[in-house]
Design a protein around this motif. Structure first.
Motif, PDB file in Angstrom:
ATOM      1  N   TYR A 174     -24.308  19.026  20.487  1.00 42.38           N
ATOM      2  CA  TYR A 174     -25.186  20.162  20.734  1.00 42.38           C
ATOM      3  C   TYR A 174     -24.364  21.413  21.059  1.00 42.38           C
ATOM      4  O   TYR A 174     -24.793  22.533  20.805  1.00 42.38           O
ATOM      5  N   ASP A 220     -19.185  15.933  38.235  1.00 41.76           N
ATOM      6  CA  ASP A 220     -19.490  16.844  39.327  1.00 41.76           C
ATOM      7  C   ASP A 220     -20.994  16.943  39.602  1.00 41.76           C
ATOM      8  O   ASP A 220     -21.414  17.116  40.746  1.00 41.76           O
ATOM      9  N   SER A 221     -21.809  16.842  38.547  1.00 42.03           N
ATOM     10  CA  SER A 221     -23.258  17.007  38.717  1.00 42.03           C
ATOM     11  C   SER A 221     -23.969  15.692  38.988  1.00 42.03           C
ATOM     12  O   SER A 221     -25.127  15.674  39.398  1.00 42.03           O
ATOM     13  N   GLY A 222     -23.278  14.569  38.727  1.00 47.81           N
ATOM     14  CA  GLY A 222     -23.922  13.264  38.896  1.00 47.81           C
ATOM     15  C   GLY A 222     -24.802  12.895  37.711  1.00 47.81           C
ATOM     16  O   GLY A 222     -25.568  11.940  37.776  1.00 47.81           O
ATOM     17  N   ASN A 223     -24.720  13.674  36.638  1.00 51.32           N
ATOM     18  CA  ASN A 223     -25.529  13.387  35.448  1.00 51.32           C
ATOM     19  C   ASN A 223     -24.884  12.277  34.610  1.00 51.32           C
ATOM     20  O   ASN A 223     -23.705  11.984  34.757  1.00 51.32           O
ATOM     21  N   LEU A 255     -29.117   5.810  27.689  1.00 52.02           N
ATOM     22  CA  LEU A 255     -30.475   5.248  27.657  1.00 52.02           C
ATOM     23  C   LEU A 255     -30.799   4.968  26.192  1.00 52.02           C
ATOM     24  O   LEU A 255     -30.761   5.873  25.355  1.00 52.02           O
ATOM     25  N   LYS A 307     -33.093   7.195  24.204  1.00 53.24           N
ATOM     26  CA  LYS A 307     -32.564   8.544  24.001  1.00 53.24           C
ATOM     27  C   LYS A 307     -31.492   8.532  22.907  1.00 53.24           C
ATOM     28  O   LYS A 307     -31.420   9.440  22.087  1.00 53.24           O
ATOM     29  N   CYS A 353     -19.783  24.601  36.388  1.00 60.06           N
ATOM     30  CA  CYS A 353     -20.503  23.895  37.461  1.00 60.06           C
ATOM     31  C   CYS A 353     -21.112  24.886  38.447  1.00 60.06           C
ATOM     32  O   CYS A 353     -22.233  24.696  38.918  1.00 60.06           O
ATOM     33  N   ALA A 397     -24.187  23.964  35.736  1.00 56.02           N
ATOM     34  CA  ALA A 397     -24.154  23.061  34.568  1.00 56.02           C
ATOM     35  C   ALA A 397     -24.280  21.592  34.970  1.00 56.02           C
ATOM     36  O   ALA A 397     -23.727  21.165  35.975  1.00 56.02           O
ATOM     37  N   PHE A 398     -25.015  20.827  34.164  1.00 54.65           N
ATOM     38  CA  PHE A 398     -25.090  19.369  34.319  1.00 54.65           C
ATOM     39  C   PHE A 398     -24.864  18.711  32.959  1.00 54.65           C
ATOM     40  O   PHE A 398     -25.158  17.533  32.753  1.00 54.65           O
ATOM     41  N   HIS A 404     -27.971  34.773  33.711  1.00 50.36           N
ATOM     42  CA  HIS A 404     -28.963  33.774  33.326  1.00 50.36           C
ATOM     43  C   HIS A 404     -28.219  32.622  32.688  1.00 50.36           C
ATOM     44  O   HIS A 404     -27.521  32.818  31.703  1.00 50.36           O
ATOM     45  N   MET A 405     -28.379  31.426  33.246  1.00 49.27           N
ATOM     46  CA  MET A 405     -27.726  30.251  32.682  1.00 49.27           C
ATOM     47  C   MET A 405     -28.732  29.503  31.826  1.00 49.27           C
ATOM     48  O   MET A 405     -29.834  29.196  32.281  1.00 49.27           O
ATOM     49  N   LEU A 406     -28.362  29.248  30.591  1.00 47.27           N
ATOM     50  CA  LEU A 406     -29.241  28.536  29.666  1.00 47.27           C
ATOM     51  C   LEU A 406     -28.544  27.258  29.216  1.00 47.27           C
ATOM     52  O   LEU A 406     -27.385  27.296  28.802  1.00 47.27           O
ATOM     53  N   PHE A 407     -29.244  26.140  29.309  1.00 43.13           N
ATOM     54  CA  PHE A 407     -28.651  24.857  28.951  1.00 43.13           C
ATOM     55  C   PHE A 407     -29.106  24.427  27.553  1.00 43.13           C
ATOM     56  O   PHE A 407     -30.288  24.512  27.233  1.00 43.13           O
ATOM     57  N   ARG A 411     -29.181  19.241  40.466  1.00 44.56           N
ATOM     58  CA  ARG A 411     -28.794  20.391  39.644  1.00 44.56           C
ATOM     59  C   ARG A 411     -29.778  20.630  38.491  1.00 44.56           C
ATOM     60  O   ARG A 411     -29.992  21.758  38.066  1.00 44.56           O
ATOM     61  N   TYR A 461     -32.132  23.952  37.825  1.00 47.30           N
ATOM     62  CA  TYR A 461     -32.193  24.590  36.509  1.00 47.30           C
ATOM     63  C   TYR A 461     -33.628  24.704  36.012  1.00 47.30           C
ATOM     64  O   TYR A 461     -34.040  25.736  35.489  1.00 47.30           O
ATOM     65  N   PHE A 471     -39.451   8.987  25.478  1.00 48.57           N
ATOM     66  CA  PHE A 471     -38.825   8.703  26.773  1.00 48.57           C
ATOM     67  C   PHE A 471     -39.194   9.809  27.756  1.00 48.57           C
ATOM     68  O   PHE A 471     -38.570   9.972  28.807  1.00 48.57           O
TER      69      PHE A 471
END
Lengths: 226, 226
Positions: free
Chosen positions: A18, A50-53, A59, A62, A176, A180-181, A195-198, B61, B65, B181
């Motif tokens: 992505y 750092d984010s724990g993601n 999964l 997913k 971070c 960010a995650f 503005h942070m866009l993911f 996080r 967001y 999901f």
């Protein structure tokens, strides 16, 4: 003279498909919109930690969706994504540490080459299912991007220096700090606000924030406009 | 006579803010594109359980967001989303079981009212921070959508029947079979193939698949076109 260009930062890792989509869209728009695009090579593994993601592909449902999504987006966004055969080994085991250090060195020494070398690394891992961890792989990508062997070797020597290691760590930490995650993360600087866009699917929203025109993931070429 | 409209199913739950975005976009486009939109009320909790997925807001996080994202999308997509004060209690504790059973009954008995009643339930939970679990809340939403008290009460009586319970379970299972999901999930039926799209940010891709024109999240009104 028109208004000053707004700074847009793109944090990315070549391990992330992505990220490639977001990268190509912004590279297409950077001369159509009044922006100054800053490419910021980062380490996705560091952001996850750092984010724990967790990577979405852990999964199973997913992972299944991801494969179909990438296939549809490949065609819609005209980015030649192709799943590596052994996805888990490539993404979770081999990783991108040396590749992102290499891009960090490119960014410091030859920033004008960063876009091309990044794209060649994506072509390796996300199009031709080739390695991006061996020194030879990094050299091949740099040469394909138009660097001389000598130039590429010089950059390769730098990837284990504290300067390059620290710089990649700092960029990853900056992502971070913006919250960010995962990657890609786009940060738009507008009138003193950020503005942070993911993700790669917020580019129409980015256009809206910038007051620029969204013309889809494949805008008419700059040349065609002239 | 033009070609037959393609069926597009939208699986949604009023607890999901991104479902609301997807819902409004498709409701705006359903008369602009050659599609037959099928609204399919489902239970997000059932989909999370079946897929093993976790609500994104459980990662701090991501929760952070989400709040910024919703705020930006609210304005961009012109859907009046407003975070409930006690988000976790509303989403994780109170849930949407009775609301989605109520919408299932509406869908069976008065399908022409489904769009309006769904929207009124979103207005309660995701705009005015009002309850959607008490019978009185469901009645209020139905009446606001234009139903008579008697009609609404008749539907309310049906929400604990096996027919309604099974129907909601079946719809939720259908979403899972398509690979859901989370919600919203859009399923496009095209030339004997189905394409499952997750989230509210795949609508431009949907337009591309349908061969229809994407005009942003707020297309010019049908009236303005005539």
């Amino acid at each position: 003279m028109g208004p000053l260009p707004r700074t847009v930062e793109l944090f990315y890792d070549v391990l992330s498909p992505y990220s490639w989509l977001g990268f190509e869209i912004l590279c297409r728009y950077k001369n159509l919109w009044n922006i100054h695009l800053q490419l910021r090579p980062s380490l996705i593994a560091g952001i996850m930690k750092d984010s724990g993601n967790k990577p979405p592909a852990l999964l199973s449902r997913k992972a299944q969706y991801l494969m179909g999504d990438i296939k549809l987006l490949r065609e819609h966004m005209q980015v030649p994504l192709q799943f590596p055969k052994d996805f888990f080994s490539v993404i979770l085991e081999k990783g991108s540490l040396s590749a992102m250090r290499f891009l960090t060195a490119v960014n410091t020494e030859n920033p004008e080459m960063l876009e091309k070398v990044s794209r060649e690394l994506w072509m390796r891992v996300w199009n031709r299912d080739e390695d991006i961890t061996d020194p030879q792989s990094l050299l091949a990508a740099a040469e394909k991007a138009g660097m001389s062997t000598q130039q590429a070797r010089g950059l390769l020597e730098k990837i284990s220096t504290p300067q390059v290691k620290n710089k990649l760590r700092e960029t990853t930490e900056a992502a971070c700090k913006y919250g960010a995650f995962g990657l890609p993360v786009t940060v738009a600087h507008l009138d003193g606000h950020t503005h942070m866009l993911f993700g790669s699917d917020r580019m129409e929203l980015l256009a809206h924030l910038l007051g620029e025109k969204w013309m889809g993931p494949v805008p008419p070429a700059v040349n065609a406009k002239l």
